[in-house]
Design a protein around this motif. Structure first.
Motif, PDB file in Angstrom:
ATOM      1  N   THR A  13       0.702  -1.057   0.042  1.00  0.00           N
ATOM      2  CA  THR A  13      -0.008   0.133  -0.190  1.00  0.00           C
ATOM      3  C   THR A  13       0.857   1.269   0.126  1.00  0.00           C
ATOM      4  OG1 THR A  13      -1.851  -1.223   1.307  1.00  0.00           O
ATOM      5  CG2 THR A  13      -1.753   1.158   1.323  1.00  0.00           C
ATOM      6  N   GLN A  35     -10.414  -4.901   2.409  1.00  0.00           N
ATOM      7  CA  GLN A  35     -10.135  -3.682   1.476  1.00  0.00           C
ATOM      8  C   GLN A  35     -10.759  -2.365   2.114  1.00  0.00           C
ATOM      9  OE1 GLN A  35      -8.119  -4.026  -1.191  1.00  0.00           O
ATOM     10  NE2 GLN A  35      -7.919  -5.885  -0.266  1.00  0.00           N
ATOM     11  N   THR A  36      -9.651  -1.559   2.257  1.00  0.00           N
ATOM     12  CA  THR A  36     -10.026  -0.173   2.829  1.00  0.00           C
ATOM     13  C   THR A  36     -10.174   0.509   1.458  1.00  0.00           C
ATOM     14  OG1 THR A  36      -7.749   0.420   3.048  1.00  0.00           O
ATOM     15  CG2 THR A  36      -9.077  -0.468   4.828  1.00  0.00           C
ATOM     16  N   LEU A  43      -5.775   7.082   1.056  1.00  0.00           N
ATOM     17  CA  LEU A  43      -7.219   7.127   1.474  1.00  0.00           C
ATOM     18  C   LEU A  43      -7.901   8.284   0.478  1.00  0.00           C
ATOM     19  CD1 LEU A  43      -9.135   6.052   3.391  1.00  0.00           C
ATOM     20  CD2 LEU A  43      -8.467   7.946   4.982  1.00  0.00           C
ATOM     21  N   GLN A  51     -16.312   6.537   0.028  1.00  0.00           N
ATOM     22  CA  GLN A  51     -15.577   5.365   0.349  1.00  0.00           C
ATOM     23  C   GLN A  51     -16.105   3.884   0.416  1.00  0.00           C
ATOM     24  OE1 GLN A  51     -13.836   6.186   4.448  1.00  0.00           O
ATOM     25  NE2 GLN A  51     -12.912   7.744   3.885  1.00  0.00           N
ATOM     26  N   CYS A  55     -14.068   0.930  -1.671  1.00  0.00           N
ATOM     27  CA  CYS A  55     -13.742  -0.502  -0.972  1.00  0.00           C
ATOM     28  C   CYS A  55     -14.358  -1.597  -1.925  1.00  0.00           C
ATOM     29  CB  CYS A  55     -14.323  -0.590   0.237  1.00  0.00           C
ATOM     30  SG  CYS A  55     -13.691   0.371   1.562  1.00  0.00           S
ATOM     31  N   ASP A  81     -17.375   2.186  10.725  1.00  0.00           N
ATOM     32  CA  ASP A  81     -16.855   3.150  11.917  1.00  0.00           C
ATOM     33  C   ASP A  81     -18.020   3.599  12.629  1.00  0.00           C
ATOM     34  OD1 ASP A  81     -14.700   4.498  13.361  1.00  0.00           O
ATOM     35  OD2 ASP A  81     -15.587   6.239  12.380  1.00  0.00           O
ATOM     36  N   MET A 111     -11.262   1.407  13.093  1.00  0.00           N
ATOM     37  CA  MET A 111     -10.293   1.023  11.917  1.00  0.00           C
ATOM     38  C   MET A 111      -9.015   1.289  12.476  1.00  0.00           C
ATOM     39  SD  MET A 111     -12.773   0.048  10.035  1.00  0.00           S
ATOM     40  CE  MET A 111     -14.288   0.271   9.788  1.00  0.00           C
ATOM     41  N   CYS A 115     -10.447   5.562   8.365  1.00  0.00           N
ATOM     42  CA  CYS A 115     -11.545   5.393   7.397  1.00  0.00           C
ATOM     43  C   CYS A 115     -12.652   5.127   8.066  1.00  0.00           C
ATOM     44  CB  CYS A 115     -11.122   4.406   6.093  1.00  0.00           C
ATOM     45  SG  CYS A 115     -10.990   2.756   6.780  1.00  0.00           S
ATOM     46  N   GLU A 118     -14.552  -1.018   5.708  1.00  0.00           N
ATOM     47  CA  GLU A 118     -13.548  -1.935   5.326  1.00  0.00           C
ATOM     48  C   GLU A 118     -14.527  -3.122   4.673  1.00  0.00           C
ATOM     49  OE1 GLU A 118      -9.636  -4.634   6.446  1.00  0.00           O
ATOM     50  OE2 GLU A 118     -10.213  -2.907   7.621  1.00  0.00           O
TER      51      GLU A 118
END
Length: 127
Positions: A13, A35-36, A43, A51, A55, A81, A111, A115, A118
């Motif tokens: 990453t 996967q984020t 990010l 987001q 993902c 989150d 997380m 983020c 996920e």
């Protein structure tokens, strides 16, 4: 076990090498790591909808690289989150998996990176 193949082991990453495979394929099963919402090691900016899209696109990219599609996904794991994002998550998730809904678990969790979501999955196709 007939075969075991690891996908994305040499990839990291950004400039960070991570100690796990992006996915592992075993006798028709594909286990995709969480996967984020990152693209090119960074990010993505935006709220929960942006987001979630990132993902799921990351998950779908890994599936495609391994020769699978969303129709092969049998289970997804989801970490949010904030529980207030559940409805927005479901709306985006349905856009990708509505025709072939997998089994799914969704939990609220802190997380490891900053983020909102996920997603991981398990897929299967005849090998």
């Amino acid at each position: 076990m007939k075969s075991l193949k690891r996908h994305g082991v040499a990839q990291g990453t950004g400039n960070q090498q991570l100690p796990f495979a992006r996915a592992v394929q075993a006798d028709g099963w594909l286990f995709v790591s969480g996967q984020t919402p990152m693209r090119d090691g960074a990010l993505v900016d935006g709220g929960i909808v942006t987001q979630v899209h990132q993902c799921i696109r990351n998950v779908l990219d890994i599936l495609e690289e391994a020769g699978y599609g969303p129709e092969h996904v049998v289970r997804c794991g989801v970490w949010l989150d904030d529980p207030r994002d559940f409805a927005a998550f479901n709306q985006v998730f349905q856009q990708y998996f509505g025709a072939h809904p997998p089994a799914r678990a969704c939990v609220v969790s802190s997380m490891v990176i900053d983020c909102k979501v996920e997603v991981d999955c398990i897929a299967y196709r005849e090998s």
